[in-house]
Each structure stands twice: as C-alpha cells, then as structure tokens.
Design a protein around this motif. Structure first.
Motif, PDB file in Angstrom:
ATOM      1  N   SER A   1     -78.110 -72.400 -45.056  1.00 54.56           N
ATOM      2  CA  SER A   1     -79.061 -71.638 -45.871  1.00 54.56           C
ATOM      3  C   SER A   1     -78.628 -70.184 -46.000  1.00 54.56           C
ATOM      4  O   SER A   1     -78.771 -69.569 -47.063  1.00 54.56           O
ATOM      5  CB  SER A   1     -80.460 -71.707 -45.254  1.00 54.56           C
ATOM      6  OG  SER A   1     -81.038 -72.967 -45.462  1.00 54.56           O
ATOM      7  N   LEU A   2     -78.087 -69.618 -44.936  1.00 51.14           N
ATOM      8  CA  LEU A   2     -77.612 -68.234 -44.979  1.00 51.14           C
ATOM      9  C   LEU A   2     -76.446 -68.088 -45.944  1.00 51.14           C
ATOM     10  O   LEU A   2     -76.355 -67.096 -46.680  1.00 51.14           O
ATOM     11  CB  LEU A   2     -77.204 -67.781 -43.578  1.00 51.14           C
ATOM     12  CG  LEU A   2     -76.750 -66.327 -43.422  1.00 51.14           C
ATOM     13  CD1 LEU A   2     -77.854 -65.375 -43.848  1.00 51.14           C
ATOM     14  CD2 LEU A   2     -76.334 -66.046 -41.987  1.00 51.14           C
TER      15      LEU A   2
ATOM     16  N   VAL B   1     -83.321 -71.014 -53.302  1.00 53.70           N
ATOM     17  CA  VAL B   1     -82.203 -71.083 -52.364  1.00 53.70           C
ATOM     18  C   VAL B   1     -82.422 -72.181 -51.334  1.00 53.70           C
ATOM     19  O   VAL B   1     -81.553 -73.025 -51.088  1.00 53.70           O
ATOM     20  CB  VAL B   1     -81.999 -69.721 -51.674  1.00 53.70           C
ATOM     21  CG1 VAL B   1     -81.040 -69.854 -50.509  1.00 53.70           C
ATOM     22  CG2 VAL B   1     -81.454 -68.699 -52.668  1.00 53.70           C
ATOM     23  N   VAL B   2     -83.608 -72.201 -50.718  1.00 53.42           N
ATOM     24  CA  VAL B   2     -83.878 -73.166 -49.657  1.00 53.42           C
ATOM     25  C   VAL B   2     -84.012 -74.571 -50.220  1.00 53.42           C
ATOM     26  O   VAL B   2     -83.640 -75.547 -49.564  1.00 53.42           O
ATOM     27  CB  VAL B   2     -85.144 -72.753 -48.884  1.00 53.42           C
ATOM     28  CG1 VAL B   2     -85.489 -73.779 -47.806  1.00 53.42           C
ATOM     29  CG2 VAL B   2     -84.939 -71.390 -48.250  1.00 53.42           C
TER      30      VAL B   2
ATOM     31  N   PHE C   1     -85.038 -65.072 -47.065  1.00 54.37           N
ATOM     32  CA  PHE C   1     -85.552 -66.430 -46.863  1.00 54.37           C
ATOM     33  C   PHE C   1     -84.455 -67.420 -46.501  1.00 54.37           C
ATOM     34  O   PHE C   1     -84.714 -68.428 -45.844  1.00 54.37           O
ATOM     35  CB  PHE C   1     -86.323 -66.889 -48.098  1.00 54.37           C
ATOM     36  CG  PHE C   1     -87.660 -66.219 -48.251  1.00 54.37           C
ATOM     37  CD1 PHE C   1     -88.708 -66.547 -47.412  1.00 54.37           C
ATOM     38  CD2 PHE C   1     -87.858 -65.254 -49.219  1.00 54.37           C
ATOM     39  CE1 PHE C   1     -89.937 -65.922 -47.540  1.00 54.37           C
ATOM     40  CE2 PHE C   1     -89.091 -64.620 -49.357  1.00 54.37           C
ATOM     41  CZ  PHE C   1     -90.135 -64.959 -48.515  1.00 54.37           C
ATOM     42  N   GLY C   2     -83.229 -67.132 -46.942  1.00 54.16           N
ATOM     43  CA  GLY C   2     -82.122 -67.977 -46.503  1.00 54.16           C
ATOM     44  C   GLY C   2     -81.917 -67.880 -45.009  1.00 54.16           C
ATOM     45  O   GLY C   2     -81.697 -68.887 -44.319  1.00 54.16           O
ATOM     46  N   ASP C   3     -82.026 -66.672 -44.473  1.00 59.76           N
ATOM     47  CA  ASP C   3     -81.869 -66.464 -43.038  1.00 59.76           C
ATOM     48  C   ASP C   3     -83.057 -67.050 -42.273  1.00 59.76           C
ATOM     49  O   ASP C   3     -82.899 -67.680 -41.223  1.00 59.76           O
ATOM     50  CB  ASP C   3     -81.733 -64.973 -42.757  1.00 59.76           C
ATOM     51  CG  ASP C   3     -81.452 -64.683 -41.292  1.00 59.76           C
ATOM     52  OD1 ASP C   3     -80.599 -65.381 -40.700  1.00 59.76           O
ATOM     53  OD2 ASP C   3     -82.081 -63.779 -40.723  1.00 59.76           O
ATOM     54  N   ILE C   4     -84.274 -66.851 -42.806  1.00 59.71           N
ATOM     55  CA  ILE C   4     -85.469 -67.389 -42.145  1.00 59.71           C
ATOM     56  C   ILE C   4     -85.420 -68.912 -42.102  1.00 59.71           C
ATOM     57  O   ILE C   4     -85.823 -69.533 -41.109  1.00 59.71           O
ATOM     58  CB  ILE C   4     -86.738 -66.902 -42.867  1.00 59.71           C
ATOM     59  CG1 ILE C   4     -86.901 -65.394 -42.695  1.00 59.71           C
ATOM     60  CG2 ILE C   4     -87.969 -67.631 -42.343  1.00 59.71           C
ATOM     61  CD1 ILE C   4     -88.073 -64.812 -43.458  1.00 59.71           C
TER      62      ILE C   4
END
Length: 565
Positions: free
Chosen positions: A463-464, A206-207, A154-157
C-alpha cells in the motif's frame, strides 16, 4: 463468488472517486460576466444590436474585450466591461461609439452573469472573477494537493492498521465531505472541505487497488485491477450526465455525492485481506476469512493457516534467510522502498512512470479542448474513450506481460509526440487524432502501472508503494498545467517534454522484473530476489517463500491451484 462479491463492492466506490476528481469541471466554470450597475436597465446596446434586457445580449457578446452599453431608467448611460464600468458624462442619445468624457468606476455593485447554461456556480456564488480570479484557479490545484497527501497518508495507514479500516473510513468520508461541500458558507470553507474530500477519495482509490489485488487470484488479477480504472472512467461520464441535467452547483454536488451512499451502507461487510493478516501474524483472523471464502465458494477442504505457516518456516530455513525477515511486526515507512540498490532502482523507475503517465495524460487532455462542440458530450466521450484503452492494456498484460506491454506503449507515446511536431498546423483533424492516439497510448501505460506496482512490492509495503506512486502521479498532474503554459515559449515544448520523459521511462522499464504469473511476495527479501533472478528463470523460479504459500489463499476458490510461479 466470494472474490466477485468483494471485487464489485469495492470498485463500485471507484465511481465516486472519478466523480469527485472531475466535479469541478462544471462546478467552478466561469460564465460570461460584466460589471454590475446601480439601477434598473431600460435598454442594452451592443454595436448595432439593441435589446431590452442584458440576458438577450449574451449570445451576441463573443469577445470579452468589447464593452456593452446600457441605459438606466433614470437616463444614465454606462459602458460595462468585465472588471470596470464607465459612466458617460453627456447622455444625449444611446449610441455604441462615444468620444466624450467618462468617469471610470470599479465593480462595487457586483457582477452580472450569463445564466443561460448555469444558474449558479461557485464562481458566481462568491464573485471569483477579476482580482479574485486567482482564487477560482486554485480550486483544482488545492484539490490535487489533497489527493497527493491523501495517497501517501492512507497508503501508509493501510499498511499499519489494515486495508479494511481505511476502506471503511474513506468511504464514509467521501459521503460526508461530499455532502458538506454543498453546504459550505464561503470560499475558504469550500476549499477546506474539498481538500478533505480529496484526501479520502485518493486514499480510497489507492487502498482499493491493493485490496482487490490481494483478494483476486493470478488468472483474474490483471482484468480485475485494470477495470478499477474503468469504473473511475464511469464516474467521469456520470459527471457529464449530472452536469447536463442539473445546472445549480450545490444541487449538482449533492446528486454526485449520493452515488457514494449505497457502498457506505454495505462496506462494513468487507473483510480484511488474509495477506495483511498473515503479515501481522494474526493467524486466527486469517483462518476465519479463509473459512468464509470456503463457504462462499463451496470448497469442502479449505486450506489451514498452520500448513501455510509450516511451509513458510521450511522455506525460510532452507533459504538461509532466518533473521532477515522474522521481524514481520516491524512498522515500515517510505525509506523501506530504498532498503537496497535493487529495490531503490525499482522505486525510482516506478515513480518516474507514474509521473510521466500523469503528466502525459493531462497534457494530451488539455490539448484536446480544440475539439469544440458540446462540452458535456466531450467530457462524456473523454471518459468513454478510456474503456477500450484498458481492454487493450489487459489483453497485452495477460499475453505479453506487464513489462512487455508497458515498454512499447511508453515508447509509442514518445514517437507520437514527435510525430505531432511534423504535422502541418492546417491539418486540425489529423492533429486531434494524433493527440487522441497519444492519450490512448499513455493511458495504457498509466493504467497498468497500478497493478504492476502492487506486484513489484511485498505485502508489508505494498500500500505504501502504490500510495507513494500515486503521490508522484499527483505531482505530474499539478505540473501538467504549467507544462502547457510553456506553449508561449514554443508551441511544441510541452510535447517535447512529455516525449523525452516517456522515452526515458520506457528505457528504464527494461530493468524491471516481469511479474506475470508469479505469486505476490510477502517480504522485501523475496521482492529483491525476484529482481535478481528475472533473467535466470526459464520455467522454474527460486522458492517464493511465504509468498508461495500465500498463493494458495490468492487462488482459493478455484477448482485447481496454479503451480505456475
């Protein structure tokens, strides 16, 4: 007002993250149990104590190594252990000691559980004891595995599709999967749904850190980001309260999941961050968000995206960085965290701090079980003790800086680990206090690394970076129980490992740049430049390029725009 609305709406959901992370503490508890018996009990004997039912004997049965003698209505006498049962061949009189022949049987009739504290848990629901005990021990590790994977995915998304969409999806996912857990029909479906719940819970947390960081200005960024942890700790306290009031696991799970519902109903109103919109060259959408912020904050002269873009282009030309950062639409991955030596060294150090913070936090937490007393009150206090920890961290970060606060507390936790080794084992209270001090100090470092990571990296991989750091955090939480098992080798070996890791992390942190009072960077080149010039800046720093321009948005809504870089 706009920033306040966005902030409190976002961090409210962090309470649910804290709830789901700790829910298994009471949901998967294993009560006292013995083998089931093939008939109705007429009397129960435990040493010299005789009762008419098994429920009356649980308080006397303190050691699981001892057996319980029961006499059935048909006259048969059985000795009940936890994972086996023995039928006495000669049933003359009911006595605890017996030297005659016995026939040993497996627990084919199930198990009898002590339900004085919990009417039902997942352990009693599916008999996760004896040869199935390992299944119960896998409940929390599989959840943490889901947290690990969710943090990265979800960090990558969020960097690719935006923060807003991920917040919508993970919020709804927490509610849906949280309720679904209560209605799972067997152990394997329970673990699978909990795994999915862990992914969305971790993804949201995270987000959310990145989301509030990009909306809140410099003056409030420290307190705003750090107190996301405080709301997480409030979730831990909610678990203790609900666990005390509700003693059936599936009802307990439903009550905990309902806390997510209010946010799910209003999260669609949250906007995308201007930082991400500008990094994707969606200038019209960014201008709409800026105009909304202006109306909420009653600012008559909102800034224009066209002005920010002109400032960005001028900075790029004057900096001679032309083609290096023009590909703002490039899709980034985890390899970008190692794009050059400066960023790679920063990433390795940050990952080590995340791992050490999580490892130390859980090692100290597991060491605190000797406190005894009421387990619900203990969990409530474990959550409550985190609140002053974050306040101290916020004050230090604002007054001393992120790096200058992180280093002392990492080294202090290492020194406390050494100190505990020299405390005599008879001084139980002193040992407990020292363990709590160690947890407090490592908690400060563990808390501020979220914000520090977000400030060390540019918008395109922020975010990543936080997601990958959270992944290392989860690795630390998975390793922590195995670290505690090393007490069988040497009682202080877990503390020695934590102390060495904390000391190493503290030393490597000296090489990180300070981010206090500096604008968020928007490109990898700016982030690299921040590291190179950390020693040469004395009241003035090189142009922050697009980040300097975007700082006007970051501070938007205040009476004055800070010129401190």
């Amino acid at each position: 007002r706009f920033q306040a609305f966005v902030y409190f709406a976002s961090v409210f959901q962090a309470v649910s993250c804290g709830i789901h992370y700790l829910a298994s503490v009471f949901m998967a508890v294993t009560p006292k149990f013995v083998c089931g018996i093939p008939g109705n009990v007429s009397s129960v004997l435990f040493y010299n104590s005789s009762e008419s039912s098994l429920e009356d004997i649980w308080t006397l049965w303190t050691s699981t190594e001892n057996y319980i003698v029961v006499q059935l209505e048909n006259g048969e006498i059985w000795e009940l252990n936890q994972c086996s049962r023995s039928k006495r061949e000669v049933s003359l009189d009911l006595a605890y000691e017996y030297q005659g022949n016995k026939s040993i049987f497996s627990c084919s009739d199930g198990f009898l559980y002590d339900d004085t504290k919990w009417k039902s848990t997942v352990v009693t629901q599916w008999d996760l004891v004896c040869d199935r005990e390992w299944l119960a021990k896998l409940i929390q590790p599989t959840f943490m595995l889901g947290v690990l994977i969710g943090a990265v995915i979800f960090g990558d998304i969020a960097d690719r599709l935006g923060r807003q969409r991920v917040i919508w999806f993970t919020s709804a996912g927490q509610f849906v999967f949280g309720i679904a857990v209560a209605f799972t029909f067997d152990y394997y479906s329970f673990v699978i749904v909990r795994f999915l719940l862990a992914m969305v819970s971790s993804g949201y947390l995270v987000v959310a850190f990145v989301y509030v960081t990009e909306f809140v200005g410099i003056k409030a960024r420290t307190w705003a980001s750090m107190h996301v942890h405080a709301f997480f700790a409030m979730g831990v306290m909610v678990v203790a309260l609900v666990g005390f009031l509700v003693r059936t696991w599936w009802v307990y799970q439903i009550f905990l999941s309902i806390a997510t519902l209010p946010f799910v109903l209003c999260c669609w109103m949250l906007p995308e961050t201007p930082f991400w919109l500008l990094s994707e060259e969606r200038y019209e959408d960014a201008q709409k968000v800026i105009n909304i912020m202006a109306r909420w904050n009653k600012v008559s002269t909102p800034c224009k995206v066209s002005e920010l873009c002109s400032v960005q282009q001028d900075d790029l030309v004057s900096g001679g960085m032309g083609d290096n950062d023009t590909a703002s639409t490039k899709k980034h991955n985890i390899l970008d965290l190692f794009c050059n030596w400066h960023i790679a060294r920063r990433t390795i150090t940050v990952w080590l701090i995340w791992f050490t913070g999580s490892l130390g936090y859980y090692v100290f937490s597991l060491s605190s079980v000797s406190l005894g007393g009421n387990e619900y009150l203990n969990l409530f206090l474990i959550g409550a003790v985190e609140l002053p920890c974050y306040i101290i961290a916020c004050i230090g970060m604002d007054k001393l800086g992120r790096r200058n606060t992180l280093i002392p507390f990492l080294i202090l936790s290492a020194l406390i680990c050494v100190l505990i080794m020299f405390i005599p084992q008879d001084f139980n209270i002193l040992i407990i206090l020292a363990n709590m001090a160690g947890k407090f100090s490592i908690g400060v470092a563990f808390g501020l690394i979220y914000l520090y990571t977000a400030e060390l990296y540019p918008t395109i991989v922020r975010s990543l970076a936080v997601g990958s750091g959270s992944m290392m955090c989860r690795v630390g939480s998975v390793v922590a129980p195995f670290c505690v098992y090393l007490r069988s080798v040497w009682i202080f070996l877990p503390l020695l490992i934590v102390g060495i890791m904390a000391l190493l992390s503290g030393i490597l942190t000296l090489m990180l740049p300070e981010t206090l009072g500096k604008p968020l960077t928007n490109t990898l080149a700016e982030a690299t430049e921040m590291g190179r010039n950390k020693k040469s800046s004395s009241g003035k720093t090189p142009p922050a390029h697009s980040g300097a321009a975007l700082e006007k948005i970051e501070m938007f809504g205040h009476e004055t725009v800070s010129t401190e870089k």
